[in-house]
Design a protein around this motif. Structure first.
Motif, PDB file in Angstrom:
ATOM      1  N   GLY A 165      56.452  33.844  48.267  1.00 11.80           N
ATOM      2  CA  GLY A 165      56.652  35.056  48.894  1.00 11.80           C
ATOM      3  C   GLY A 165      56.053  36.495  48.200  1.00 11.80           C
ATOM      4  O   GLY A 165      56.400  37.514  48.536  1.00 11.80           O
ATOM      5  N   ASP A 166      55.913  36.164  46.787  1.00 17.25           N
ATOM      6  CA  ASP A 166      55.427  37.437  46.153  1.00 17.25           C
ATOM      7  C   ASP A 166      53.872  37.848  46.995  1.00 17.25           C
ATOM      8  O   ASP A 166      53.161  36.735  46.878  1.00 17.25           O
ATOM      9  N   VAL A 167      53.723  39.099  46.858  1.00 14.59           N
ATOM     10  CA  VAL A 167      52.484  39.626  47.275  1.00 14.59           C
ATOM     11  C   VAL A 167      51.634  40.165  46.424  1.00 14.59           C
ATOM     12  O   VAL A 167      52.063  40.981  45.672  1.00 14.59           O
ATOM     13  N   PHE A 168      50.419  39.985  46.399  1.00 17.02           N
ATOM     14  CA  PHE A 168      49.437  40.510  45.288  1.00 17.02           C
ATOM     15  C   PHE A 168      48.294  41.448  46.003  1.00 17.02           C
ATOM     16  O   PHE A 168      47.898  40.805  46.901  1.00 17.02           O
ATOM     17  N   VAL A 169      48.290  42.438  45.435  1.00 22.26           N
ATOM     18  CA  VAL A 169      47.205  43.477  45.855  1.00 22.26           C
ATOM     19  C   VAL A 169      46.318  44.019  45.173  1.00 22.26           C
ATOM     20  O   VAL A 169      46.717  44.472  43.702  1.00 22.26           O
ATOM     21  N   PRO A 170      44.993  43.838  45.310  1.00 20.28           N
ATOM     22  CA  PRO A 170      44.075  44.823  44.181  1.00 20.28           C
ATOM     23  C   PRO A 170      44.370  46.052  44.179  1.00 20.28           C
ATOM     24  O   PRO A 170      44.719  46.965  45.230  1.00 20.28           O
ATOM     25  N   SER A 171      44.300  46.669  42.913  1.00 20.81           N
ATOM     26  CA  SER A 171      44.471  48.131  42.862  1.00 20.81           C
ATOM     27  C   SER A 171      43.328  48.780  43.594  1.00 20.81           C
ATOM     28  O   SER A 171      42.333  48.326  43.819  1.00 20.81           O
ATOM     29  N   GLY A 172      43.442  50.249  43.623  1.00 22.16           N
ATOM     30  CA  GLY A 172      42.408  50.930  44.500  1.00 22.16           C
ATOM     31  C   GLY A 172      41.098  51.047  43.634  1.00 22.16           C
ATOM     32  O   GLY A 172      40.063  50.941  44.339  1.00 22.16           O
ATOM     33  N   ASP A 173      41.125  51.090  42.228  1.00 25.84           N
ATOM     34  CA  ASP A 173      39.980  50.871  41.909  1.00 25.84           C
ATOM     35  C   ASP A 173      39.383  49.495  41.506  1.00 25.84           C
ATOM     36  O   ASP A 173      38.266  49.129  40.801  1.00 25.84           O
ATOM     37  N   ARG A 174      39.919  48.472  41.817  1.00 20.06           N
ATOM     38  CA  ARG A 174      39.655  47.151  42.032  1.00 20.06           C
ATOM     39  C   ARG A 174      39.497  46.555  40.315  1.00 20.06           C
ATOM     40  O   ARG A 174      38.781  45.673  40.101  1.00 20.06           O
ATOM     41  N   THR A 175      40.528  47.121  39.620  1.00 18.01           N
ATOM     42  CA  THR A 175      40.632  46.536  38.047  1.00 18.01           C
ATOM     43  C   THR A 175      41.784  46.029  37.584  1.00 18.01           C
ATOM     44  O   THR A 175      41.724  45.354  36.739  1.00 18.01           O
ATOM     45  N   SER A 176      42.652  46.162  38.673  1.00 18.67           N
ATOM     46  CA  SER A 176      44.036  45.431  38.283  1.00 18.67           C
ATOM     47  C   SER A 176      44.631  44.535  39.468  1.00 18.67           C
ATOM     48  O   SER A 176      44.253  44.916  40.670  1.00 18.67           O
ATOM     49  N   ILE A 177      45.601  43.802  39.402  1.00 24.66           N
ATOM     50  CA  ILE A 177      46.310  43.360  40.499  1.00 24.66           C
ATOM     51  C   ILE A 177      47.883  43.582  40.116  1.00 24.66           C
ATOM     52  O   ILE A 177      48.445  43.510  39.423  1.00 24.66           O
ATOM     53  N   VAL A 178      48.108  44.103  41.444  1.00 25.20           N
ATOM     54  CA  VAL A 178      49.735  44.436  41.743  1.00 25.20           C
ATOM     55  C   VAL A 178      50.581  43.610  42.367  1.00 25.20           C
ATOM     56  O   VAL A 178      50.119  43.355  43.246  1.00 25.20           O
ATOM     57  N   MET A 179      51.736  43.005  41.783  1.00 28.12           N
ATOM     58  CA  MET A 179      52.473  42.085  42.447  1.00 28.12           C
ATOM     59  C   MET A 179      53.702  42.731  43.055  1.00 28.12           C
ATOM     60  O   MET A 179      54.419  43.721  42.393  1.00 28.12           O
ATOM     61  N   TYR A 180      54.005  42.538  44.329  1.00 29.15           N
ATOM     62  CA  TYR A 180      55.310  43.057  45.024  1.00 29.15           C
ATOM     63  C   TYR A 180      56.241  41.895  45.221  1.00 29.15           C
ATOM     64  O   TYR A 180      56.017  41.157  45.872  1.00 29.15           O
ATOM     65  N   PRO A 181      57.259  41.697  44.115  1.00 29.83           N
ATOM     66  CA  PRO A 181      58.182  40.422  44.156  1.00 29.83           C
ATOM     67  C   PRO A 181      58.809  40.349  45.612  1.00 29.83           C
ATOM     68  O   PRO A 181      59.088  41.147  46.155  1.00 29.83           O
ATOM     69  N   ALA A 182      58.877  38.786  45.772  1.00 27.67           N
ATOM     70  CA  ALA A 182      59.473  38.390  47.075  1.00 27.67           C
ATOM     71  C   ALA A 182      60.948  38.960  47.168  1.00 27.67           C
ATOM     72  O   ALA A 182      61.306  39.220  48.231  1.00 27.67           O
ATOM     73  N   GLY A 183      61.755  39.257  46.095  1.00 25.93           N
ATOM     74  CA  GLY A 183      63.308  39.592  46.113  1.00 25.93           C
ATOM     75  C   GLY A 183      63.355  41.201  46.213  1.00 25.93           C
ATOM     76  O   GLY A 183      64.332  41.580  46.378  1.00 25.93           O
ATOM     77  N   GLY A 184      62.282  41.784  46.530  1.00 21.34           N
ATOM     78  CA  GLY A 184      62.376  43.247  46.621  1.00 21.34           C
ATOM     79  C   GLY A 184      62.256  44.162  45.427  1.00 21.34           C
ATOM     80  O   GLY A 184      62.511  45.274  45.245  1.00 21.34           O
ATOM     81  N   ALA A 185      62.143  43.460  44.076  1.00 16.62           N
ATOM     82  CA  ALA A 185      62.194  44.294  42.997  1.00 16.62           C
ATOM     83  C   ALA A 185      60.918  45.171  42.885  1.00 16.62           C
ATOM     84  O   ALA A 185      59.881  45.221  43.600  1.00 16.62           O
ATOM     85  N   ALA A 186      61.033  46.228  42.186  1.00 22.16           N
ATOM     86  CA  ALA A 186      59.609  47.191  42.011  1.00 22.16           C
ATOM     87  C   ALA A 186      58.319  46.295  41.627  1.00 22.16           C
ATOM     88  O   ALA A 186      58.383  45.527  40.918  1.00 22.16           O
ATOM     89  N   PRO A 187      57.390  46.905  42.139  1.00 23.81           N
ATOM     90  CA  PRO A 187      56.138  46.300  41.818  1.00 23.81           C
ATOM     91  C   PRO A 187      55.589  46.265  40.441  1.00 23.81           C
ATOM     92  O   PRO A 187      56.051  47.364  39.758  1.00 23.81           O
ATOM     93  N   ARG A 188      54.733  45.394  40.047  1.00 20.91           N
ATOM     94  CA  ARG A 188      54.313  45.603  38.589  1.00 20.91           C
ATOM     95  C   ARG A 188      52.979  45.001  38.584  1.00 20.91           C
ATOM     96  O   ARG A 188      52.748  44.065  39.354  1.00 20.91           O
ATOM     97  N   THR A 189      52.288  45.458  37.688  1.00 22.13           N
ATOM     98  CA  THR A 189      50.856  44.904  37.331  1.00 22.13           C
ATOM     99  C   THR A 189      50.888  43.742  36.443  1.00 22.13           C
ATOM    100  O   THR A 189      51.465  43.608  35.559  1.00 22.13           O
ATOM    101  N   VAL A 190      50.217  42.744  36.863  1.00 23.71           N
ATOM    102  CA  VAL A 190      50.152  41.492  36.461  1.00 23.71           C
ATOM    103  C   VAL A 190      48.907  41.141  35.803  1.00 23.71           C
ATOM    104  O   VAL A 190      48.866  40.193  34.785  1.00 23.71           O
TER     105      VAL A 190
END
Length: 438
Positions: A165-190
């Motif tokens: 259930g971790d969600v991964f999103v490309p950053s706006g400039d398409r240079t990074s991947i940001v993860m939104y953890p399944a448990g609701g913790a703060a998003p972080r760049t992976v």
């Protein structure tokens, strides 16, 4: 998988034999890991361990599972030195698994320590439906059709999600991947320093894939934390990632030329196949299941504009029909099946695009399931009308519920077609894209 899990009893930590003592190893390699344990619930298990008490410096870990059926990379995970746990999903009920943990150093691997775990014989799991809403946010629906959606991440174009259930999103400039953890913790760049397209994909193990916007290569970011690497030089005309981690790129032939398929298995084995192009159809899309099968969508040339699905089975170079009649349809795959929701009637392209529209009945009346073993089943449904001609991809859960987004026509909205058949359920009247069930 990210699931609400219902079991007869609470999940418990299990150390079922096989835990070897941490004995000293030659100084050239690390010693055996300590405190190796396994805990599990439903169809997943997590192995944890501690550092060796002796031996050379640890540069990584090798964790294996046996039997390895349905496991990516042949059941072998290679983790960085900082890792202290590893999760395995898609376990088979009532099956006993052996997990082995081995420390790796610069001159070789140390002694393995093994533990065993038996998956429960009876569990009921509920998956979730993810989608992009009209504002571009990632939302999550219960696949049961009850309950309001939950917003997971803003600006989620190109998102994917892993099996927990971790969600991964490309950053706006398409240079990074940001993860939104399944448990609701703060998003972080992976991961950073990338050349992303707006189309992330994932497999059951949580490896991420995309087409490099600079080189055009299909690129993999291993869940182990290793650096991203190109695995297929070109994405071709279309590409797909199976639940088992098999990645395929299809280059559709034109003007009578053969089409080619390059596939890379979870273990890294590469195969190249070709199949002849008949010259009367244009391929439009590709889906994969979890057993190496590919399903190709085509549109026939000429006035009729007929479209449908064909199967390219694992290891085969021969196309076979995947549906039995022309219809306006919506398709999705599960680990083991292709599901196609089909309209009652169909009409040729000129009639469908005329100012008065098509007189054929676009009501979706059936959902056909074509399974990996070749068996076919059909269920009756009603209540929703197809939008019309086009390549419409939905999503399906492992129970066989099919989710579709109807963007225009008499019954727009997000719909759920129950695995048991019956009247379709509208989850929302809003517009949703990029449907994904995990």
């Amino acid at each position: 998988m990210f699931r609400a899990v219902v079991t007869a009893a609470a999940a418990v930590a299990l150390v079922i034999g096989g835990a070897a003592p941490a004995t000293a190893a030659p100084s050239s390699v690390p010693g055996a890991p300590t405190s190796v344990r396994v805990t599990g619930a439903a169809d997943s298990a997590t192995v944890t361990w501690g550092r060796p008490g002796s031996g050379a410096k640890v540069t990584g870990w090798r964790v294996t599972v046996s039997p390895a059926e349905q496991q990516p990379d042949g059941g072998v995970d290679r983790l960085p030195a900082t890792a202290r746990s590893d999760r395995f999903g898609d376990l088979t009920a009532s099956t006993t698994y052996t997990f082995s943990v081995r420390a790796v150093g610069s001159r070789g691997a140390g002694k393995a320590v093994s533990v065993r775990y038996t998956a429960p014989g009876s569990v009921r799991t509920v998956q979730s439906l993810y989608a992009l809403d009209g504002t571009g946010s990632v939302v999550r629906f219960p696949v049961s059709g009850t309950g309001a959606p939950t917003t997971i991440a803003p600006n989620g174009a190109g998102f994917t999600a892993d099996d927990v259930g971790d969600v991964f999103v490309p950053s706006g400039d398409r240079t990074s991947i940001v993860m939104y953890p399944a448990g609701g913790a703060a998003p972080r760049t992976v991961a950073t320093g990338l050349h992303l397209g707006a189309d992330l994909r994932s497999d059951v193990a949580g490896n991420l894939y995309w087409v490099d916007s600079s080189t055009g290569a299909i690129t993999k970011l291993p869940v182990t934390g290793a650096a991203p690497r190109a695995i297929i030089p070109s994405a071709g005309t279309g590409w797909a990632v199976g639940r088992d981690g098999t990645v395929s790129a299809v280059t559709f032939g034109r003007a009578g030329a053969d089409s080619t398929v390059v596939s890379v298995s979870p273990s890294g084995a590469r195969t190249t196949r070709s199949f002849p192009e008949t010259g009367y159809r244009v391929f439009a899309g590709v889906l994969a299941d979890g057993h190496g099968n590919l399903y190709l969508n085509y549109t026939a040339t000429g006035a009729s504009g007929a479209s449908g699905w064909v199967l390219l089975a694992a290891g085969s170079s021969t196309l076979t029909a995947a549906d039995d009649r022309l219809a306006f349809d919506y398709a999705a795959t599960t680990t083991r099946s292709l599901l196609i929701a089909k309209s009652a009637e169909w009409c040729a392209a000129p009639a469908d695009s005329s100012p008065t529209g098509c007189s054929a009945d676009k009501t979706i009346t059936s959902v056909v399931s074509r399974n990996a073993d070749g068996s076919v089943a059909e269920r009756v449904t009603s209540g929703v009308k197809a939008q019309g001609r086009g390549l419409w991809i939905g999503a399906a859960d492992e129970a066989g519920d099919l989710f579709i987004d109807v963007r225009a026509g008499a019954t727009p909205g997000l719909w759920r077609l129950d695995a048991a058949g019956g009247v379709a359920q509208r989850l929302s009247a809003g517009a949703f894209t990029r449907l994904l069930v995990i």
